[in-house]
Write a protein that holds these residues in place. Structure first.
Motif, PDB file in Angstrom:
ATOM      1  N   TYR A 114       0.815  -1.221   0.000  1.00 12.22           N
ATOM      2  CA  TYR A 114       0.000   0.000   0.000  1.00 12.22           C
ATOM      3  C   TYR A 114       0.853   1.278   0.000  1.00 12.22           C
ATOM      4  O   TYR A 114       0.304   2.373  -0.019  1.00 12.22           O
ATOM      5  CB  TYR A 114      -0.926   0.019   1.221  1.00 12.22           C
ATOM      6  CG  TYR A 114      -2.063  -0.966   1.121  1.00 12.22           C
ATOM      7  CD1 TYR A 114      -3.229  -0.660   0.414  1.00 12.22           C
ATOM      8  CD2 TYR A 114      -1.973  -2.216   1.727  1.00 12.22           C
ATOM      9  CE1 TYR A 114      -4.270  -1.571   0.320  1.00 12.22           C
ATOM     10  CE2 TYR A 114      -3.011  -3.125   1.644  1.00 12.22           C
ATOM     11  CZ  TYR A 114      -4.151  -2.801   0.929  1.00 12.22           C
ATOM     12  OH  TYR A 114      -5.192  -3.706   0.823  1.00 12.22           O
ATOM     13  N   ASP A 133      -8.589   4.263   3.843  1.00 12.00           N
ATOM     14  CA  ASP A 133     -10.024   3.968   3.739  1.00 12.00           C
ATOM     15  C   ASP A 133     -10.347   2.619   4.378  1.00 12.00           C
ATOM     16  O   ASP A 133     -11.344   2.475   5.108  1.00 12.00           O
ATOM     17  CB  ASP A 133     -10.457   3.964   2.273  1.00 12.00           C
ATOM     18  CG  ASP A 133     -10.454   5.355   1.659  1.00 12.00           C
ATOM     19  OD1 ASP A 133     -10.526   6.333   2.434  1.00 12.00           O
ATOM     20  OD2 ASP A 133     -10.369   5.471   0.416  1.00 12.00           O
ATOM     21  N   ARG A 134      -9.527   1.619   4.079  1.00 12.41           N
ATOM     22  CA  ARG A 134      -9.767   0.291   4.644  1.00 12.41           C
ATOM     23  C   ARG A 134      -9.680   0.315   6.162  1.00 12.41           C
ATOM     24  O   ARG A 134     -10.526  -0.247   6.856  1.00 12.41           O
ATOM     25  CB  ARG A 134      -8.746  -0.709   4.094  1.00 12.41           C
ATOM     26  CG  ARG A 134      -9.039  -1.203   2.688  1.00 12.41           C
ATOM     27  CD  ARG A 134      -8.227  -2.437   2.368  1.00 12.41           C
ATOM     28  NE  ARG A 134      -8.554  -3.544   3.275  1.00 12.41           N
ATOM     29  CZ  ARG A 134      -7.987  -4.742   3.233  1.00 12.41           C
ATOM     30  NH1 ARG A 134      -7.023  -4.977   2.330  1.00 12.41           N
ATOM     31  NH2 ARG A 134      -8.338  -5.689   4.072  1.00 12.41           N
ATOM     32  N   ARG A 161      -4.094   6.109   0.143  1.00  9.58           N
ATOM     33  CA  ARG A 161      -5.495   6.488   0.374  1.00  9.58           C
ATOM     34  C   ARG A 161      -6.370   5.250   0.557  1.00  9.58           C
ATOM     35  O   ARG A 161      -7.249   5.202   1.432  1.00  9.58           O
ATOM     36  CB  ARG A 161      -6.019   7.315  -0.806  1.00  9.58           C
ATOM     37  CG  ARG A 161      -5.449   8.731  -0.895  1.00  9.58           C
ATOM     38  CD  ARG A 161      -5.929   9.388  -2.184  1.00  9.58           C
ATOM     39  NE  ARG A 161      -5.409  10.734  -2.334  1.00  9.58           N
ATOM     40  CZ  ARG A 161      -6.071  11.840  -1.975  1.00  9.58           C
ATOM     41  NH1 ARG A 161      -7.292  11.734  -1.454  1.00  9.58           N
ATOM     42  NH2 ARG A 161      -5.540  13.027  -2.141  1.00  9.58           N
ATOM     43  N   GLN A 162      -6.141   4.255  -0.268  1.00 11.04           N
ATOM     44  CA  GLN A 162      -6.918   3.021  -0.179  1.00 11.04           C
ATOM     45  C   GLN A 162      -6.727   2.346   1.176  1.00 11.04           C
ATOM     46  O   GLN A 162      -7.689   1.860   1.782  1.00 11.04           O
ATOM     47  CB  GLN A 162      -6.501   2.074  -1.298  1.00 11.04           C
ATOM     48  CG  GLN A 162      -7.310   0.780  -1.330  1.00 11.04           C
ATOM     49  CD  GLN A 162      -6.817  -0.168  -2.420  1.00 11.04           C
ATOM     50  OE1 GLN A 162      -5.931   0.169  -3.208  1.00 11.04           O
ATOM     51  NE2 GLN A 162      -7.393  -1.360  -2.457  1.00 11.04           N
ATOM     52  N   SER A 195      -2.562   4.256  -3.400  1.00 11.11           N
ATOM     53  CA  SER A 195      -2.567   3.058  -2.558  1.00 11.11           C
ATOM     54  C   SER A 195      -2.642   3.420  -1.084  1.00 11.11           C
ATOM     55  O   SER A 195      -3.304   2.737  -0.297  1.00 11.11           O
ATOM     56  CB  SER A 195      -1.327   2.218  -2.831  1.00 11.11           C
ATOM     57  OG  SER A 195      -1.280   1.792  -4.179  1.00 11.11           O
TER      58      SER A 195
END
Length: 364
Positions: A343, A355-356, A351-352, A349
């Motif tokens: 990530y 978010d997770r 940001r992803q 990545s």
């Protein structure tokens, strides 16, 4: 490593110069053991080739044998001027500063010019007091008593013919008493320069540009991407990553500790609780924020194995207890079902991952 090596080189230079100057000083003192008192604080000896001032609390003037009456009068006026001005204290202090900053070539230049100015100023004082008629005799005396710098090291006493002999003789022969107007003008210029250097100018107002800082859910993405690192030993990078993450409210940062001597490698982030906070509930630490930050650090620091947060209570509300939260790489990978380091490849990545983590609220 570079800072450590540089520090070692600097300390070695300081120790070498200190030892060299002390040995030089002791050699000079040893050569004066047989000196004979002439009068007051003036001593005579056959062990030296040039007159000089020696001593800190009670400075003495040492002169060689065989000086004529005119030579003796010039020399005593010169050395007594050194004593009246406190040059015997100023020069060792300046040399000590030179030792501390020995790696700076400007310090060596400044020290050399200070010595030159100090000697020329005393020469000029002697001429003003005894008259222009002594210029020839004074110059001849200076030349005949001049010695090489190797005989008296820079940290040694104030010697009459120690250095800059050629420049001093030229200055003596061309010296003219400055007029009162010239002195007043020089003082005015010096005053203006001092005032200019001590003034605090109003800063120039430059139109600020809109900030391009990428803040996402409290995380400074630009700062985090700039400080992504392969090694936990990169302290500035690790500190930058921590600084790019949300700061726990009610806590004061007290630095970090890096475990880099042997695996498992780790980071411990220390906080002090100075005011009541909702991070402690029913005697337990609310670990959501620390868990998210730990996983992000594990993704951005390639070889770190664990992240620990240590919070010490100083409010008295929690009896001064210390609360700790630790997350290992194994736990983070298990939580996300994959290697968290994937990530950190790019900003999208990261940001992803945020978010997770915000959706899953990992709590251990």
């Amino acid at each position: 490593m570079m800072v450590w090596v540089g520090s070692l080189i600097w300390v070695t230079g300081v120790v070498y110069l200190l030892i060299r100057s002390v040995i030089s000083y002791l050699k000079v003192r040893e050569s004066l053991r047989t000196a004979v008192l002439v009068k007051d604080h003036i001593f005579e000896t056959d062990r030296i080739a040039t007159p000089f001032v020696l001593g800190f609390l009670k400075p003495r003037i040492y002169i060689p044998l065989g000086l004529s009456e005119p030579e003796l009068s010039y020399i005593l006026q010169h050395e007594q001027t050194h004593i009246r001005r406190g040059d015997y204290l100023i020069k060792p202090f300046a040399y000590l500063m030179l030792i501390v900053h020995w790696f700076n070539p400007l310090m060596w230049l400044s020290y050399s010019l200070m010595n030159k100015d100090m000697e020329m100023s005393c020469d000029e004082r002697v001429i003003r007091k005894m008259g222009d008629r002594i210029k020839g005799g004074y110059s001849t005396t200076l030349l005949s008593l001049s010695v090489g710098r190797s005989q008296l090291h820079s940290g040694s006493p104030l010697a009459f013919g120690e250095n800059h002999v050629k420049a001093r003789i030229k200055n003596i022969l061309s010296y003219r008493r400055p007029s009162s107007w010239r002195v007043a003008g020089s003082l005015l210029v010096i005053g203006i320069v001092i005032a200019g250097c001590t003034a605090n100018p109003k800063p120039l107002l430059v139109p600020t540009q809109p900030s391009t800082q990428q803040i996402y859910m409290g995380y400074d993405l630009d700062k985090m991407m700039d400080n992504k690192t392969l090694y936990v030993g990169a302290a500035s990078k690790v500190g930058g990553l921590i600084g790019g993450m949300p700061y726990p409210e009610g806590l004061e940062g007290k630095g970090m500790e890096l475990q880099t001597t042997a695996p498992p490698y780790g980071v411990t982030i220390n906080y002090i609780m100075n005011q009541p906070t909702d991070l402690i509930e029913d005697g337990a630490l609310d670990s959501d924020l620390f868990a998210r930050n730990s996983i992000l650090l594990l993704s951005m620091i390639d070889n770190v194995d664990s992240i620990t947060y240590s919070i010490t209570d100083s409010t008295g509300q929690y009896n001064g207890d210390t609360y700790r939260f630790t997350m290992t790489r194994e736990e983070a990978d298990k939580l996300l079902g994959e290697d968290v380091r994937k990530y950190s490849e790019d900003e999208a990545s990261v940001r992803q991952l945020i978010d997770r983590l915000s959706g899953e609220s990992p709590t251990f």
